[in-house]
Design an enzyme around this catalytic site. Structure first.
Site, PDB file in Angstrom:
ATOM      1  N   CYS A  73       0.814  -1.212   0.000  1.00  0.00           N
ATOM      2  CA  CYS A  73       0.000   0.000   0.000  1.00  0.00           C
ATOM      3  C   CYS A  73       0.852   1.268   0.000  1.00  0.00           C
ATOM      4  CB  CYS A  73      -0.962  -0.010   1.177  1.00  0.00           C
ATOM      5  SG  CYS A  73      -2.230  -1.265   1.019  1.00  0.00           S
ATOM      6  N   ASP A  96     -10.375  -0.174   7.697  1.00  0.00           N
ATOM      7  CA  ASP A  96      -9.126  -0.896   7.916  1.00  0.00           C
ATOM      8  C   ASP A  96      -7.971   0.058   7.644  1.00  0.00           C
ATOM      9  OD1 ASP A  96      -9.467  -0.860   5.172  1.00  0.00           O
ATOM     10  OD2 ASP A  96      -8.886  -2.938   4.865  1.00  0.00           O
TER      11      ASP A  96
HETATM   12 CO    CO Z   1      -9.594  -0.157   3.301  1.00  0.00          CO
END
Ligand code: CO
Ligand code: CO
Ligand code: CO
Length: 346
Positions: free
Chosen positions: A14, A223
């Site tokens: 990410c 999240d």
């Molecule tokens: Co997310």
């Protein structure tokens, strides 16, 4: 031939997301479709879109894919799949079906690596009860992998970024530091033990955390991924129109994350995330600099950040611990909006 995927990428996981300001700029030019069945769209920066099928069923639809976060193709597949499926859990959904999204440099890598990535993804999907029913591959370097996932949710039981209420406590279910440790691995500063632990954390599905959320009827969660813990908390505060305070000393960390940051191992994505959040954030004057940067560290397949009514916080924490999420901690609180959306305190 043993292939090391990390040799092929500059930034993985990410951390490879485009900077948040740029994304907001781009999204301004996109029309938001109007349809009464769209229950959640990009307006609230939620983890997934939600579309109502009928009064008892809505679809949670999401995709994530990124370049390698580890050397081993099979483990990369597992982590990418766990991360993609996580957005369905974050919204209170049950993931059901998925498509593979794969970019692969066929001339530079052996096909076994391709197969191993997909096998890792398939095994993780199977663990989550998700059926992969198709996919698409493009010849591209470096490799990238992820899933587009559809889940089911009851239209009245959707958990969103917009559900934080004043008086709630903020709970985090996984320790933070994957971006720092991956950077430390590249710089040969991170220990083998911490790298293994970071991979274990990234492979951990958010399903057990999501089960606990559903049991306590919690309405606000996300999240923690590319924008870092503080970045995602800020998105929640904005979507919910509240102020969120994070106590950085209470945030659980993976292994020697703090020491790595102290030795200067701070990934570029953390600075980009900080820059994006700065105008909306009040930093305590005595804020620990290393913990501040860790709060902005881009996470891959991070934990759930859950807003819990204050009177059920202890029950939720013990439920999470019972579910095996030993690092679950209360790391902050929600207040009425004051002059900033986010407050970072020690
Ligand atoms: Co997310
Ligand atoms: Co996502
Ligand atoms: Co196709």
């Amino acid at each position: 031939m043993k292939i090391d995927l990390l040799q092929m990428v500059e930034v993985g996981g990410c951390s490879a997301k485009i900077p948040p300001e740029q994304l907001e700029e781009i999204l301004k030019y996109l029309p938001l479709p109007e349809d009464p069945n769209i229950l959640v769209d990009i307006d609230t920066h939620d983890d997934a879109g939600v579309y109502k099928v009928n009064d008892d069923l809505a679809l949670v639809f999401t995709t994530d894919f990124f370049p390698p976060v580890c050397s081993d193709p099979y483990e990369f597949g597992q982590i990418a799949a766990a991360n993609s499926i996580s957005d369905v859990y974050a919204m209170g959904g049950r993931p059901v079906i998925a498509l593979n999204i794969m970019m692969f440099p066929a001339s530079k890598m052996p096909l076994e690596a391709y197969i191993d990535i997909l096998r890792g993804g398939a095994d993780m999907a199977a663990t989550a009860g998700v059926r992969i029913i198709g996919g698409h591959t493009i010849d591209d370097n470096p490799p990238k992998y992820g899933l587009a996932v559809i889940g089911y949710v009851h239209p009245r039981r959707i958990i969103t970024n917009a559900g934080a209420r004043p008086g709630d406590s903020m709970i985090l279910t996984k320790p933070v530091g994957t971006g720092v440790i991956l950077a430390g691995q590249r710089l040969k500063m991170a220990s083998e033990k911490d790298i293994t632990e970071a991979k274990r954390i990234m492979k951990l599905l958010n399903n057990s955390g999501a089960e606990v959320m559903k049991k306590y009827d919690i309405r606000g969660a996300t999240d923690v991924t590319g924008f870092g813990l503080a970045g995602h908390a800020l998105k929640m505060a904005k979507a919910s129109n509240v102020s969120i305070t994070l106590n950085v000393k209470r945030v659980p960390l993976i292994g020697k994350t703090y020491d790595l940051v102290d030795q200067g191992c701070i990934p570029g994505a953390a600075f980009r995330n900080l820059e994006y959040a700065e105008p909306d954030t009040r930093f305590a004057s005595d804020l620990d600099y290393n913990l501040k940067m860790i709060a902005f560290d881009a996470q891959t397949s991070g934990g759930l950040l859950i807003c819990v009514p204050n009177d059920s916080k202890d029950k939720v924490i013990s439920g999470l611990k019972k579910a095996g999420l030993d690092n679950s901690s209360i790391i902050g609180s929600v207040n009425d909006y004051e002059d900033r959306f986010l407050y970072l305190n020690n």
